[in-house]
Design a protein around this motif. Structure first.
Motif, PDB file in Angstrom:
ATOM      1  N   ALA A  71       0.832  -1.211   0.000  1.00  0.00           N
ATOM      2  CA  ALA A  71       0.000   0.000   0.000  1.00  0.00           C
ATOM      3  C   ALA A  71       0.858   1.250   0.000  1.00  0.00           C
ATOM      4  O   ALA A  71       0.529   2.256  -0.666  1.00  0.00           O
ATOM      5  CB  ALA A  71      -0.941  -0.007   1.203  1.00  0.00           C
ATOM      6  N   ALA A  72       1.956   1.231   0.738  1.00  0.00           N
ATOM      7  CA  ALA A  72       2.850   2.390   0.781  1.00  0.00           C
ATOM      8  C   ALA A  72       3.530   2.608  -0.569  1.00  0.00           C
ATOM      9  O   ALA A  72       3.737   3.748  -1.002  1.00  0.00           O
ATOM     10  CB  ALA A  72       3.892   2.212   1.878  1.00  0.00           C
ATOM     11  N   VAL A  73       3.886   1.507  -1.253  1.00  0.00           N
ATOM     12  CA  VAL A  73       4.464   1.642  -2.590  1.00  0.00           C
ATOM     13  C   VAL A  73       3.469   2.318  -3.526  1.00  0.00           C
ATOM     14  O   VAL A  73       3.808   3.253  -4.264  1.00  0.00           O
ATOM     15  CB  VAL A  73       4.877   0.268  -3.150  1.00  0.00           C
ATOM     16  N   LEU A  74       2.216   1.874  -3.493  1.00  0.00           N
ATOM     17  CA  LEU A  74       1.198   2.455  -4.367  1.00  0.00           C
ATOM     18  C   LEU A  74       0.905   3.909  -4.005  1.00  0.00           C
ATOM     19  O   LEU A  74       0.555   4.707  -4.879  1.00  0.00           O
ATOM     20  CB  LEU A  74      -0.081   1.620  -4.295  1.00  0.00           C
ATOM     21  N   ALA A  75       1.063   4.267  -2.730  1.00  0.00           N
ATOM     22  CA  ALA A  75       0.840   5.659  -2.323  1.00  0.00           C
ATOM     23  C   ALA A  75       1.860   6.595  -2.962  1.00  0.00           C
ATOM     24  O   ALA A  75       1.582   7.793  -3.132  1.00  0.00           O
ATOM     25  CB  ALA A  75       0.906   5.773  -0.798  1.00  0.00           C
ATOM     26  N   GLY A  76       3.025   6.071  -3.311  1.00  0.00           N
ATOM     27  CA  GLY A  76       4.046   6.884  -3.963  1.00  0.00           C
ATOM     28  C   GLY A  76       4.139   6.654  -5.464  1.00  0.00           C
ATOM     29  O   GLY A  76       5.155   6.994  -6.076  1.00  0.00           O
ATOM     30  N   PHE A  77       3.092   6.100  -6.043  1.00  0.00           N
ATOM     31  CA  PHE A  77       3.092   5.717  -7.456  1.00  0.00           C
ATOM     32  C   PHE A  77       1.822   6.257  -8.109  1.00  0.00           C
ATOM     33  O   PHE A  77       0.722   5.748  -7.877  1.00  0.00           O
ATOM     34  CB  PHE A  77       3.154   4.195  -7.552  1.00  0.00           C
ATOM     35  N   ASN A  78       1.960   7.274  -8.931  1.00  0.00           N
ATOM     36  CA  ASN A  78       0.818   7.934  -9.571  1.00  0.00           C
ATOM     37  C   ASN A  78       0.398   7.145 -10.812  1.00  0.00           C
ATOM     38  O   ASN A  78       0.948   7.327 -11.895  1.00  0.00           O
ATOM     39  CB  ASN A  78       1.200   9.365  -9.941  1.00  0.00           C
ATOM     40  N   LEU A  79      -0.583   6.271 -10.631  1.00  0.00           N
ATOM     41  CA  LEU A  79      -1.015   5.414 -11.740  1.00  0.00           C
ATOM     42  C   LEU A  79      -1.617   6.214 -12.885  1.00  0.00           C
ATOM     43  O   LEU A  79      -1.469   5.842 -14.051  1.00  0.00           O
ATOM     44  CB  LEU A  79      -2.021   4.384 -11.233  1.00  0.00           C
TER      45      LEU A  79
END
Length: 261
Positions: free
Chosen positions: A152-160
């Motif tokens: 979840a933290a990785v996705l929080a820093g990844f602007n899809l």
């Protein structure tokens, strides 16, 4: 000459079929391990793709520099730039596979009869890592995320919305109820369409790689994969048994390593 694949559950073989007619592309491997064992990205590097590798374990990064030619970020992809502590599991073959920066990792590692070495590691949003690697929005074919609970933290820093990778492969070690990422990703336009082993696959809604009925396809592949998770859960309970957990852990890690070859 026969193609050689490395993915733990055949992910790279499936991806090769999926993208076979698209020419060389770009892939991102978050939690790249040693770059060979169970690697989702090694096959693609060897056929000319650009790969971005992310790995916080300094010992594994040393091997990545020897074995791989791709861009490497030595650190952890997370929600923000900074530093954190990696709980590095030691004491048995393949013990590094359960190392983590998540809170509570120390106790979980020790329950498996392993020791913990604390290592300070850098963190950065995946957005910044991709910029450093010179990746352009819209050119990523797939992203693999295997970070022992830090997804979840990785996705929080990844602007899809900016990068729009076609496929996301995200580890989910939960048994029945998922890791909570499905709703988050659906709101950003991604749907589940496959499960292999402990990994959920997502594709941009409407992308041909997901097929016409992605959720139905996911359920079909999920039944077999969840059986694997139940077996792993039982093995984790065995690992927690006083006095014998360490010995059992050695055997199980050896078996998992063989399944990755």
């Amino acid at each position: 000459m026969a193609e050689q694949f490395y993915g733990q559950f055949g992910e790279d073989r499936l991806l090769a079929d999926m993208f076979r007619d698209g020419g060389a592309g770009v892939c991102v491997d978050v939690g790249a391990n040693d770059g060979v064992t169970g690697s989702v990205s090694l096959y693609f590097e060897r056929i000319g793709w650009r790969c971005v590798l992310v790995e916080p374990n300094p010992d594994l990064c040393a091997r990545l520099r020897r074995e791989r030619a791709s861009f490497l970020f030595e650190g952890a992809a997370s929600a923000a730039r900074g530093t954190t502590t990696l709980m590095l599991a030691e004491g048995a073959d393949l013990s590094h596979a359960v190392s983590s920066i998540e809170p509570g990792a120390r106790d979980g590692i020790r329950r498996q009869g392993l020791t913990v070495r604390e290592v300070a590691v850098a963190t950065a949003p995946l957005d910044e890592i991709l910029e450093q690697a010179g990746v352009a929005p819209g050119e990523i074919a797939f992203v693999s995320i295997d970070v022992e609970g830090h997804e979840a933290a990785v996705l929080a820093g990844f602007n899809l919305a900016r990068w729009r990778p076609r496929v996301l492969i995200i580890e989910d070690n939960s048994i029945f109820f998922g890791n909570g990422l499905r709703g988050l990703l659906e709101r950003q336009g991604y749907v589940r369409f496959r499960r292999t082993g402990v990994n959920d696959w997502y594709a941009a809604r409407g992308d041909a790689v997901a097929g016409e009925r992605p959720e139905q396809a996911y359920r079909t592949s999920m039944v077999r994969a969840r059986g694997l998770m139940i077996r792993r859960n039982l093995s984790d309970r065995l690992l927690a048994l006083p006095g014998v957990g360490g010995a059992i852990g050695h055997v199980l890690r050896s078996l998992r390593g063989q399944s990755s070859d």
